[in-house]
Design an enzyme around this catalytic site. Sequence first.
Site, PDB file in Angstrom:
ATOM      1  N   LYS A 280      26.708 -65.262 -21.330  1.00 41.93           N
ATOM      2  CA  LYS A 280      26.646 -63.825 -21.559  1.00 41.93           C
ATOM      3  C   LYS A 280      27.593 -63.103 -20.601  1.00 41.93           C
ATOM      4  O   LYS A 280      27.890 -63.603 -19.509  1.00 41.93           O
ATOM      5  CB  LYS A 280      25.220 -63.311 -21.315  1.00 41.93           C
ATOM      6  CG  LYS A 280      24.178 -63.819 -22.286  1.00 41.93           C
ATOM      7  CD  LYS A 280      22.813 -63.255 -21.931  1.00 41.93           C
ATOM      8  CE  LYS A 280      21.718 -63.826 -22.816  1.00 41.93           C
ATOM      9  NZ  LYS A 280      21.820 -63.351 -24.190  1.00 41.93           N
TER      10      LYS A 280
ATOM     11  N   ARG B 293      15.579 -69.689 -31.077  1.00 45.56           N
ATOM     12  CA  ARG B 293      15.137 -70.254 -32.358  1.00 45.56           C
ATOM     13  C   ARG B 293      15.030 -71.771 -32.297  1.00 45.56           C
ATOM     14  O   ARG B 293      14.260 -72.370 -33.043  1.00 45.56           O
ATOM     15  CB  ARG B 293      16.099 -69.809 -33.468  1.00 45.56           C
ATOM     16  CG  ARG B 293      17.513 -70.317 -33.322  1.00 45.56           C
ATOM     17  CD  ARG B 293      18.515 -69.495 -34.115  1.00 45.56           C
ATOM     18  NE  ARG B 293      18.683 -68.180 -33.518  1.00 45.56           N
ATOM     19  CZ  ARG B 293      19.480 -67.222 -34.026  1.00 45.56           C
ATOM     20  NH1 ARG B 293      20.136 -67.447 -35.147  1.00 45.56           N
ATOM     21  NH2 ARG B 293      19.601 -66.059 -33.424  1.00 45.56           N
TER      22      ARG B 293
END
Length: 496
Positions: A272, A347
């Site tokens: 990030k 996920r």
Amino acid sequence: MQRAIIVGADFDPVPSARSAGVSVLVRDEPPAGIPLGVPVASGSEPATVLGLDAAGLSAAGFSGRRGTSLTVPRDGTVAVALGAGDGGAADAAAVRELAGAFAASAAQPDVAFVLPDGVEPTAAAAAAVEGIVLARYRWDALKSEPAARPLASITIVAPDEAAATAGASRGLRFAAATALARDLANTPPAHLSATRMAELAQELGGTAGLDVKVFGRDELIELGCGGIIAVNGGSAEPPRMIRLTYTPDTATGRLAFVGKGIMYDSGGISLKPGDAVHATMKNDMSGAGAVLAAMLGLRDAGCATAVTGYLMCTDNLPSGTAAKLGDVMTVRGGTTVEIVNTDAEGRLVMADALVLAAEEEPDAIVDIATLTGACMRALGEQVAGVMGNDADLVEQVRRAGAVTDEPVWELPLEGRYRTQLDSDVADLKNLGGANAGAITAALFLAEFVAGRPWAHIDIAGTAQSDSSASWRPAGCTGFGARLLLQLALDFRAPRS
């Protein structure tokens, strides 16, 4: 050990769970010497305990408009007229807002609040207590000087004392769930590892009537949980899957919760940017925190639904052993997944748990996760997204959100986007295209529920607040804990 130096021997990440609690009294008249909050509708006569009538309020410049207030001297302390707007406090959410605004402005440890007419007293008392307790919440465990203004007692003023007493007890339970979820999400990652999360779950769960089982790395490998193992690959901290089981004497339904517990999300190899969002990634375990906090309240709330919770806890960090773009991992049950972005990691860990939950054949599965920035872009920071394969279950989630003022908005589980998850080298890839990211993430999760009724709650936007408003102080919000608790209490097997 270096981490011990960072943490400190006496650090406690969940001070809300250790506090002696707040005492709540219900009376038909307010006590003297305690600040008193009094909701006042525009143009209406206020409760006589305020000490001013409508004409006096108007002469003082108070209109009753929502968001306004006027302080009136009373019995050696003050009463505060709280503007409830046209029509007054119409529902429990309005009562919660008014009580929270009053408590946020009152510095004293003891406060009193007059329930407004027109709202069912049990719901009104619960909302008032929640608003007051949560408005006073501050996470100051690492400050040399505490920032919180301790709350000792709440007096609810209501003519129907029995109904208000029942509501106040409920309000305390629900507020405690949100406070604990806030504690967990606000705790920095060096102070709350997956291992420490598991220790807390065992300690707190044991006193709340939960059966708690913790799975370490070797056990996860044996179970075939390749999602969490792949995400954990770059971390020096081992992963933990925490399974919580609540079994009432006579179960009216069976529900499974799955919570994303990324203790810190750097993005992995897909690092990030070093911006403000990166600095908030300690909250990427907010889903797991909400599940734990909600389940700790099931027994005392008298929940008749049997609930199993899965907390999938690990860091997502870059290192020489981290998962790489192009790697293929195998989820529990055998589905292979090509990793095209290591920052789509939530996920992956949830897929393992969804398979395990489905194998138990519950009536429904609900997962909760800070999953996609796309959901935050679509719905902002005050409304969570919900998607699912069963309309009845999604509606139950929506109703629970409405009752607790943790609102959700349904996004379409649009199957025509499913092809974006097709991979040339595996069964699936873990990321779709540039658009509809919240939907493609949900479509990925849907692959692992074996067709059982399922709903997915994306709290990426609602998990963090940059500013304070009423009962929502700045910081991690604990969004979802009260929603899940309400859902479990009201749950029935979906009809559709």
